[in-house]
Design an enzyme around this catalytic site. Structure first.
Site, PDB file in Angstrom:
ATOM      1  N   ILE A 157       0.837  -1.204   0.000  1.00  0.00           N
ATOM      2  CA  ILE A 157       0.000   0.000   0.000  1.00  0.00           C
ATOM      3  C   ILE A 157       0.868   1.249   0.000  1.00  0.00           C
ATOM      4  O   ILE A 157       0.630   2.186  -0.767  1.00  0.00           O
ATOM      5  CB  ILE A 157      -0.947  -0.002   1.212  1.00  0.00           C
ATOM      6  CG1 ILE A 157      -1.932  -1.165   1.122  1.00  0.00           C
ATOM      7  CG2 ILE A 157      -1.704   1.323   1.300  1.00  0.00           C
ATOM      8  CD1 ILE A 157      -2.771  -1.362   2.371  1.00  0.00           C
ATOM      9  N   ARG A 233      -4.219   2.124  11.099  1.00  0.00           N
ATOM     10  CA  ARG A 233      -4.850   1.780  12.365  1.00  0.00           C
ATOM     11  C   ARG A 233      -4.913   3.036  13.229  1.00  0.00           C
ATOM     12  O   ARG A 233      -3.948   3.802  13.309  1.00  0.00           O
ATOM     13  CB  ARG A 233      -4.083   0.672  13.096  1.00  0.00           C
ATOM     14  CG  ARG A 233      -4.265  -0.718  12.490  1.00  0.00           C
ATOM     15  CD  ARG A 233      -5.694  -1.213  12.621  1.00  0.00           C
ATOM     16  NE  ARG A 233      -5.901  -2.558  12.099  1.00  0.00           N
ATOM     17  CZ  ARG A 233      -6.302  -2.835  10.868  1.00  0.00           C
ATOM     18  NH1 ARG A 233      -6.522  -1.831  10.018  1.00  0.00           N
ATOM     19  NH2 ARG A 233      -6.496  -4.079  10.474  1.00  0.00           N
ATOM     20  N   ASP A 257      -9.204   7.758   8.190  1.00  0.00           N
ATOM     21  CA  ASP A 257     -10.146   6.687   7.865  1.00  0.00           C
ATOM     22  C   ASP A 257     -10.264   5.711   9.030  1.00  0.00           C
ATOM     23  O   ASP A 257     -11.075   4.788   8.977  1.00  0.00           O
ATOM     24  CB  ASP A 257      -9.691   5.935   6.608  1.00  0.00           C
ATOM     25  CG  ASP A 257     -10.706   4.908   6.146  1.00  0.00           C
ATOM     26  OD1 ASP A 257     -11.877   5.297   5.952  1.00  0.00           O
ATOM     27  OD2 ASP A 257     -10.345   3.726   5.986  1.00  0.00           O
ATOM     28  N   GLU A 262     -12.629   3.260  17.605  1.00  0.00           N
ATOM     29  CA  GLU A 262     -13.674   3.088  16.589  1.00  0.00           C
ATOM     30  C   GLU A 262     -14.530   1.845  16.784  1.00  0.00           C
ATOM     31  O   GLU A 262     -15.610   1.730  16.194  1.00  0.00           O
ATOM     32  CB  GLU A 262     -13.052   3.028  15.198  1.00  0.00           C
ATOM     33  CG  GLU A 262     -12.278   1.761  14.918  1.00  0.00           C
ATOM     34  CD  GLU A 262     -11.693   1.715  13.508  1.00  0.00           C
ATOM     35  OE1 GLU A 262     -11.943   0.719  12.817  1.00  0.00           O
ATOM     36  OE2 GLU A 262     -10.999   2.664  13.110  1.00  0.00           O
ATOM     37  N   HIS A 294     -13.538   3.909   8.179  1.00  0.00           N
ATOM     38  CA  HIS A 294     -12.745   2.714   7.861  1.00  0.00           C
ATOM     39  C   HIS A 294     -13.234   2.082   6.553  1.00  0.00           C
ATOM     40  O   HIS A 294     -13.463   0.876   6.463  1.00  0.00           O
ATOM     41  CB  HIS A 294     -12.837   1.688   9.005  1.00  0.00           C
ATOM     42  CG  HIS A 294     -11.617   0.825   9.102  1.00  0.00           C
ATOM     43  ND1 HIS A 294     -11.005   0.517  10.299  1.00  0.00           N
ATOM     44  CD2 HIS A 294     -10.882   0.197   8.160  1.00  0.00           C
ATOM     45  CE1 HIS A 294      -9.959  -0.268  10.086  1.00  0.00           C
ATOM     46  NE2 HIS A 294      -9.865  -0.461   8.787  1.00  0.00           N
ATOM     47  N   GLN A 295     -13.334   2.916   5.539  1.00  0.00           N
ATOM     48  CA  GLN A 295     -13.880   2.466   4.256  1.00  0.00           C
ATOM     49  C   GLN A 295     -12.834   2.413   3.158  1.00  0.00           C
ATOM     50  O   GLN A 295     -13.180   2.136   1.991  1.00  0.00           O
ATOM     51  CB  GLN A 295     -15.021   3.387   3.819  1.00  0.00           C
ATOM     52  CG  GLN A 295     -14.583   4.784   3.381  1.00  0.00           C
ATOM     53  CD  GLN A 295     -15.735   5.668   2.975  1.00  0.00           C
ATOM     54  OE1 GLN A 295     -16.546   6.038   3.814  1.00  0.00           O
ATOM     55  NE2 GLN A 295     -15.818   5.999   1.695  1.00  0.00           N
TER      56      GLN A 295
END
Length: 346
Positions: A157, A233, A257, A262, A294-295
């Site tokens: 990533i 995270r 995000d 969460e 968190h999408q």
């Protein structure tokens, strides 16, 4: 062999659709459960061979003991991170597998989307023009070209994010405990990264070592006006310190995000409720903060890859005695891992 039974926790519509499509031959018997896996809900896995879990399911020692006592043999994470699993305690008791890469493009592209939305005030422009307000006051942004972006974590990533940033003409510096070989990436120390970066983007897993790596002290080393992006995270950032840094006008913007608290909020609709998390409420109220739930992973391609890899992991475990994507205590402490991953870790 009888059909493998899977208890699928924290199931959402998009999860079920992709997994049902990947299980069209009904090779696996799946029990979809809306609830998260906790000490109170693990009893719902009674009679199953596998529990399939996501980022906010809690696989702690008590849960592991209970699952083992019920005959559950495998915890199949449908995500890359495993900080919600006590892998040290699980070693020797129950096997854990994960999906190490489902769509690195999805996460990297979302990080860029957050960045562009923030610095070009796209979210504000959308709201204004919906109300036929076409004023440009307060909408001034800045060019990405020529800016220095510091990337923490250069796995798949992180490297894709770097490639996108290069396309914008940005200067790249990076930090990784295990630098990518022959990558032509300029690696620096964390302190140098904090000091030089106009934008900082986090692309690393959460460990005990990097918990709250962005905190009051490290933020003092950053440039005034720095933009922080986190699609990894939530607990990589000390949220209270971030709020104070934004209030002090030292942090220019935050694109999040993920959020360290969460687990009881994200993936649920609280639009008709009062949320008791004052820290999150303060963050969302700030005009230079964007929070998505968190999408970053959520694309059609990623969902299909998650389903396919999860089923591959389950099939390998039960049919081939191999676990290429197994996570265990030794693997988490890489220097002690002698496994070639052509067999189970214990």
């Amino acid at each position: 062999m009888d059909r493998i039974k899977i208890a699928f926790f924290d199931a959402k519509d998009y999860d079920m659709q992709s997994f049902m499509e990947a299980n069209a031959d009904e090779k696996y018997e799946i029990k979809y459960l809306e609830t998260r896996l906790t000490e109170d809900t693990c009893v719902l896995a009674e009679g199953c061979d596998v529990v399939c879990v996501f980022v906010n399911d809690d696989v702690n020692p008590n849960v592991i003991d209970r699952l083992q006592s019920m005959g559950v043999k495998l915890v199949a994470l449908r995500c890359a991170g495993y900080n919600n699993v006590d892998v040290e305690y699980a070693y020797g008791k129950i096997h854990v597998v994960r999906v190490p890469a489902y769509s690195p493009y999805a996460v990297a592209e979302h990080a860029i989307a957050l960045l562009l939305t923030s610095i070009r005030r796209i979210h504000k422009a959308y709201i204004r023009t919906k109300d036929f307000n076409f004023s440009l006051n307060g909408m001034t942004g800045f060019d990405l070209h020529g800016k220095t972006v510091g990337v923490v974590g250069t796995g798949k990533i992180g490297r894709i994010f770097i490639d996108i940033c290069r396309g914008f003409g940005m200067n790249i510096i990076a930090y990784d405990k295990f630098p990518a070989k022959d990558s032509e990436i300029e690696y620096v120390t964390l302190d140098e990264l904090w000091e030089r970066s106009d934008i900082i983007s986090l692309h690393c897993p959460l460990t005990d070592e990097n918990l709250h790596m962005i905190n009051e002290e490290t933020m003092k080393k950053m440039k005034k006006g720095v933009v922080i992006i986190n699609t990894s995270r939530g607990a990589l950032i000390d949220t209270e310190a971030l709020v104070e840094g934004i209030k002090a006008r030292h942090i220019g913007a935050a694109c999040l995000d993920v959020y360290e608290e969460e687990s009881n909020i994200f993936f649920h609709d609280y639009s008709n409720h009062i949320v008791n998390d004052d820290t999150l409420a303060r963050l969302i109220s700030m005009p230079n903060v964007i929070v998505t739930s968190h999408q970053a992973f959520l694309t059609n391609e990623a969902l299909r890859n998650i389903a396919d890899t999860t089923f591959d992991n389950v099939r390998s475990f039960f049919e081939n005695e191999t676990c290429v994507n197994e996570v265990c205590y030794k693997c988490a402490n890489i220097s002690n891992c002698n496994q070639s991953h052509d067999k189970k870790c214990f």
